[in-house]
Design an enzyme around this catalytic site. Structure first.
Site, PDB file in Angstrom:
ATOM      1  N   ARG A   1      26.171  37.483  34.830  1.00  0.00           N
ATOM      2  CA  ARG A   1      24.748  37.213  35.066  1.00  0.00           C
ATOM      3  C   ARG A   1      24.126  38.333  35.904  1.00  0.00           C
ATOM      4  O   ARG A   1      23.025  38.782  35.651  1.00  0.00           O
ATOM      5  CB  ARG A   1      24.644  35.877  35.807  1.00  0.00           C
ATOM      6  CG  ARG A   1      23.417  35.076  35.532  1.00  0.00           C
ATOM      7  CD  ARG A   1      23.525  33.726  36.192  1.00  0.00           C
ATOM      8  NE  ARG A   1      24.083  32.718  35.309  1.00  0.00           N
ATOM      9  CZ  ARG A   1      23.373  32.080  34.371  1.00  0.00           C
ATOM     10  NH1 ARG A   1      22.106  32.345  34.189  1.00  0.00           N
ATOM     11  NH2 ARG A   1      23.938  31.179  33.611  1.00  0.00           N
TER      12      ARG A   1
ATOM     13  N   MET B   1      14.238  31.385  29.618  1.00  0.00           N
ATOM     14  CA  MET B   1      15.262  30.336  29.660  1.00  0.00           C
ATOM     15  C   MET B   1      16.597  30.848  30.190  1.00  0.00           C
ATOM     16  O   MET B   1      17.629  30.737  29.530  1.00  0.00           O
ATOM     17  CB  MET B   1      15.446  29.736  28.257  1.00  0.00           C
ATOM     18  CG  MET B   1      14.172  29.186  27.661  1.00  0.00           C
ATOM     19  SD  MET B   1      13.421  27.911  28.685  1.00  0.00           S
ATOM     20  CE  MET B   1      14.498  26.554  28.301  1.00  0.00           C
ATOM     21  N   ARG B   2      16.542  31.440  31.351  1.00  0.00           N
ATOM     22  CA  ARG B   2      17.751  32.005  31.953  1.00  0.00           C
ATOM     23  C   ARG B   2      17.713  31.668  33.435  1.00  0.00           C
ATOM     24  O   ARG B   2      16.694  31.931  34.097  1.00  0.00           O
ATOM     25  CB  ARG B   2      17.621  33.505  31.808  1.00  0.00           C
ATOM     26  CG  ARG B   2      18.708  34.417  31.377  1.00  0.00           C
ATOM     27  CD  ARG B   2      19.663  34.075  30.392  1.00  0.00           C
ATOM     28  NE  ARG B   2      20.970  34.503  30.893  1.00  0.00           N
ATOM     29  CZ  ARG B   2      22.090  33.930  30.582  1.00  0.00           C
ATOM     30  NH1 ARG B   2      22.119  32.911  29.784  1.00  0.00           N
ATOM     31  NH2 ARG B   2      23.235  34.369  31.060  1.00  0.00           N
TER      32      ARG B   2
ATOM     33  N   HIS C   1       6.118  25.427  35.073  1.00  0.00           N
ATOM     34  CA  HIS C   1       7.015  24.338  34.689  1.00  0.00           C
ATOM     35  C   HIS C   1       6.169  23.217  34.087  1.00  0.00           C
ATOM     36  O   HIS C   1       5.136  22.849  34.657  1.00  0.00           O
ATOM     37  CB  HIS C   1       7.777  23.833  35.922  1.00  0.00           C
ATOM     38  CG  HIS C   1       8.742  22.743  35.592  1.00  0.00           C
ATOM     39  ND1 HIS C   1       9.911  22.976  34.897  1.00  0.00           N
ATOM     40  CD2 HIS C   1       8.691  21.408  35.815  1.00  0.00           C
ATOM     41  CE1 HIS C   1      10.548  21.826  34.719  1.00  0.00           C
ATOM     42  NE2 HIS C   1       9.826  20.861  35.264  1.00  0.00           N
TER      43      HIS C   1
ATOM     44  N   GLU D   1      -1.510  24.331  30.935  1.00  0.00           N
ATOM     45  CA  GLU D   1      -0.704  25.453  31.433  1.00  0.00           C
ATOM     46  C   GLU D   1      -1.473  26.760  31.248  1.00  0.00           C
ATOM     47  O   GLU D   1      -1.469  27.636  32.111  1.00  0.00           O
ATOM     48  CB  GLU D   1       0.626  25.550  30.652  1.00  0.00           C
ATOM     49  CG  GLU D   1       1.563  24.399  30.897  1.00  0.00           C
ATOM     50  CD  GLU D   1       2.891  24.577  30.166  1.00  0.00           C
ATOM     51  OE1 GLU D   1       3.337  25.720  29.971  1.00  0.00           O
ATOM     52  OE2 GLU D   1       3.493  23.555  29.787  1.00  0.00           O
TER      53      GLU D   1
END
Ligand code: GRF
Length: 219
Positions: free
Chosen positions: A70, A95-96, A114, A179
């Site tokens: 990572r 998405m990490r 979010h 959003e």
């Protein structure tokens, strides 16, 4: 007197990039305090990358699968961000999970959106869970990123009603529309230097109505 230079923002995406688009649209206004200088994706085939390219924005695709750890992946990402002289990061469907090392590099300079009213419904499948729990108000949150997932000082929130007959898709669409309103608003506040972090709170000096939105019940 010279105007303050616009902050150079990297939008980090993994998918369709509709929030990235809303930031790009806002940044087209001449008085907006930020420009989207880079769109970076950890998925080489993210649809949002093509959209950004068509709009003439610099893009980078960096597959995490090409990096053994990572942190290796993040160091490669950091090098690209440095190369583009990025001031602020907007996570927009990225998405990490990020390591504390990376988050600390960007402390106070990285935002996330979010799809829920934090601290409720951290994690995935927020609309399904909101319906399961029977809440009447749902929404979205823009917050500064801290090492803990979906936590960190809140810059802006939008609330939407949950109505009879809602499905995760209809509720999700209602949230997404908001959003697209609050992310540009939050970035504007942060990029213009209007925000100050005090513990877990973001002080904006603005009227509450400028960063708290309540959407009307759909007819
Ligand atoms: C949005 O729902 C956002 O809140 C979440 O991921 C989704 C990304 O959508 N973090 P898009 O790629 O911006 O359309």
């Amino acid at each position: 007197m010279n105007a303050m230079p616009r902050k150079r923002v990297a939008a980090l995406i993994s998918g369709r990039g509709s929030n990235m688009l809303s930031l790009m649209a806002a940044a087209r206004q001449p008085d907006y305090p930020a420009e989207i200088a880079l769109v970076l994706s950890n998925k080489v085939d993210a649809p949002g990358l093509a959209t950004a390219r068509e709009a003439g924005i610099a893009t980078a695709a960096l597959s995490h699968k090409d990096h053994p750890t990572r942190e290796d992946f993040e160091r490669a990402m950091q090098a690209i961000l440095d190369e583009h002289k990025i001031d602020l990061i907007c996570l927009a469907g990225f998405m990490r999970l990020l390591t504390p090392w990376f988050v600390e590099q960007w402390q106070g300079r990285m935002l996330n959106i979010h799809p829920a009213l934090l601290p409720s419904f951290r994690g995935l499948h927020t609309h399904e869970r909101a319906l399961e729990d029977g809440v009447k108000i749902h929404g979205a949150t823009v917050h500064f990123v801290v090492p803990e997932m979906d936590a960190g000082p809140i810059v802006a929130q939008a609330a939407v009603p949950v109505v009879d007959g809602d499905t995760p898709a209809t509720l999700g669409a209602r949230v997404l529309a908001q959003e697209h309103v609050i992310y540009p608003l939050a970035l504007k506040l942060v990029a213009s230097g209007a925000t100050r972090i005090d513990g877990n709170r973001v002080i904006t000096g603005e009227q509450a109505s400028d960063h708290v939105l309540v959407a009307p019940t759909p007819v």
